[in-house]
Design a protein around this motif. Structure first.
Motif, short mmCIF file in Angstrom:
data_model
loop_
_atom_site.label_atom_id
_atom_site.label_comp_id
_atom_site.label_asym_id
_atom_site.label_seq_id
_atom_site.Cartn_x
_atom_site.Cartn_y
_atom_site.Cartn_z
N CYS A 68 37.16 46.96 29.72
CA CYS A 68 37.61 45.62 30.09
C CYS A 68 39.05 45.46 29.61
O CYS A 68 39.42 45.97 28.55
N CYS A 70 40.23 43.06 28.28
CA CYS A 70 40.17 42.40 26.97
C CYS A 70 40.08 43.42 25.83
O CYS A 70 40.47 43.12 24.70
N SER A 98 39.98 49.64 39.51
CA SER A 98 39.69 48.39 38.80
C SER A 98 38.79 47.52 39.64
O SER A 98 38.70 47.67 40.86
N ARG A 100 37.35 43.21 39.41
CA ARG A 100 37.23 41.93 38.72
C ARG A 100 35.76 41.57 38.63
O ARG A 100 35.03 41.64 39.60
N TRP A 104 37.14 38.72 33.77
CA TRP A 104 37.79 39.94 33.29
C TRP A 104 37.91 40.99 34.39
O TRP A 104 37.13 41.02 35.34
N TYR A 106 37.90 45.13 34.90
CA TYR A 106 37.47 46.38 34.29
C TYR A 106 38.20 47.54 34.95
O TYR A 106 38.41 47.54 36.16
#
Length: 128
Positions: A68, A70, A98, A100, A104, A106
């Protein structure tokens, strides 16, 4: 499938794939076509930045093979927008994918891209 049988998907007919779909000959055995050189240069340019190289490593080594966004901002002394920019460069170079999920995004490493780079840089005399 062994590493020597690895098939690289998504390559065009610029000398980067033979009739069986197996990735290119090493650089020392066969010259690159124009289009292949442009694509590969984009990948190497993306990897030439230490932050992007570390991001790729963090994503690849993350549990489950994806990370993620984050989880990627903490290890760096740069802002979140800067991390997002570097991730965009990696994505546009074809090194990461990637998705969404809610709030977030990923990221995961695209194995075919790494195989393509690895095969290109294979030392003379090394087996495929």
């Amino acid at each position: 499938m062994s590493k020597s049988e690895l098939v690289v998907l998504g390559q065009d007919d610029t000398g980067m794939r033979d009739d069986t779909g197996v990735c290119c000959s090493p650089l020392v055995r066969e010259p690159l076509g124009d289009e292949a050189a442009v694509d590969l240069a984009r990948m190497f340019k993306a990897l030439s930045d230490p932050v992007r190289l570390r991001l790729l490593s963090l994503i690849a080594s993350h549990e489950g093979g994806e990370a993620c966004v984050c989880d990627l901002t903490g290890p760096f002394e740069v802002s979140q927008p800067t991390i997002s920019h570097h991730l965009k460069v990696l994505r546009e170079a074809g090194l990461v994918g990637s998705e969404r999920r809610g709030t977030w995004v990923y990221y995961w490493v695209l194995p075919a891209a790494l195989a393509r780079l690895s095969s290109l840089l294979q030392a003379p005399g090394a087996s495929r």
